[in-house]
Design an enzyme around this catalytic site. Structure first.
Site, short mmCIF file in Angstrom:
data_model
loop_
_atom_site.label_atom_id
_atom_site.label_comp_id
_atom_site.label_asym_id
_atom_site.label_seq_id
_atom_site.Cartn_x
_atom_site.Cartn_y
_atom_site.Cartn_z
N PRO A 89 -2.69 -0.76 -45.34
CG PRO A 89 -3.03 -1.11 -47.41
CD PRO A 89 -3.67 -0.29 -46.27
CD GLU A 116 -6.41 4.41 -55.14
OE1 GLU A 116 -5.12 3.68 -55.25
OE2 GLU A 116 -7.41 4.17 -55.05
NE ARG A 154 -11.64 -12.43 -27.37
CZ ARG A 154 -10.94 -13.53 -27.04
NH1 ARG A 154 -9.73 -13.30 -26.54
NH2 ARG A 154 -11.36 -14.46 -26.29
CG ASP A 169 -8.11 -18.58 -14.88
OD1 ASP A 169 -8.81 -18.53 -13.76
OD2 ASP A 169 -7.32 -17.69 -15.26
#
Ligand code: 6GU
Length: 239
Positions: A89, A116, A154, A169
């Site tokens: 994070p 942690e 992807r 496209d």
């Protein structure tokens, strides 16, 4: 592309990697994804991977030893080191621009943390980048690593079938991965569903008009739902 994942919970990756685009991309040799268990590189009787923080405080910290041994093993499995990324994070926020950047690499090594956090010497010693998928706290980096893998794979050439890539496209701004705008509304059959009709323009066969309409819709929806995307200096970065 080759992607290595270092984790304490390799089983978490099985299902997400076994369906649809990610499955097909691996079968077609577009990407090779290897998941390695950090715990396999422990040397003590209890297979310990974490310990209490120096200076006190709650929780446990991931020890550097097993992770370094695991990393050095994994690193040698392919010729390029590629990009080494800690999922945490504390990292830079992941977005479509970062996904495109990573999709251009030969190799990624993703390290998912639990507990942690990581002993600081892991980040420094491995000279790792840090990525976060958003401003909230997950129980570990595994789900974040899967998000990164999904978004990156992807974009690899051939990963989406002909049908999908043709669609991407780009008719206009707002229609594809390269746009900073939200997508225009899509419709399929039937023409009328529970009294709601497909907009006439989509049935008109006038491709120039349709492109224009989609462009306007993209802009309008972005203005309404994600005005932050239109803020100056942000175009092309978010989304
Ligand atoms: Cl990469 N890890 C964890 N533990 N929490 C997160 C995250 C990563 N990104 C957003 N929240």
């Amino acid at each position: 592309m080759r992607i290595d994942v270092l984790t304490l919970f390799p089983e978490m990756f099985e299902s997400p990697l076994s369906y649809s685009i990610l499955k097909r991309a691996q079968e077609q040799g577009i990407v090779a994804i290897a998941v390695t268990n950090i715990r396999d590189f422990t040397t003590d009787k209890y297979h310990k991977v974490d310990d209490k923080p120096y200076g006190g405080g709650p929780g446990m910290v991931m020890m550097p030893g097993p992770l370094f041994d695991c990393f050095e093993h994994v690193e040698k499995l392919a010729p390029h080191r590629g990009r080494v990324i800690l999922l945490t994070p504390q990292g830079q926020r992941f977005n479509q621009a970062k996904a495109r950047e990573l999709a251009a690499e030969e190799r990624l090594i993703l390290i998912a943390g639990r507990y942690e956090g990581f002993d600081e010497r892991i980040r420094i010693g491995l000279n790792a980048e840090q990525i976060s998928i958003g401003d909230y706290v997950l129980n570990g980096g595994e789900l974040a690593a899967m998000v990164v893998i999904d978004a990156v794979v992807r974009l690899l050439p051939g990963a989406l079938g002909d049908e999908d890539s043709a669609k991407d496209d780009s008719f206009s701004v707002g229609a594809n991965d390269h746009s900073p705008l939200l997508e225009y509304p899509q419709y399929t059959r039937p023409e009328v569903f529970r009294g709601m009709k497909v907009p006439d323009i989509l049935l008109s066969g006038d491709h120039a008009k349709i492109a224009q309409w989609r462009c306007e819709q993209s802009l309008e929806r972005t203005r309404q739902w994600r005005p932050d995307l239109l803020d100056a200096g942000d175009l092309g970065e978010r989304r």
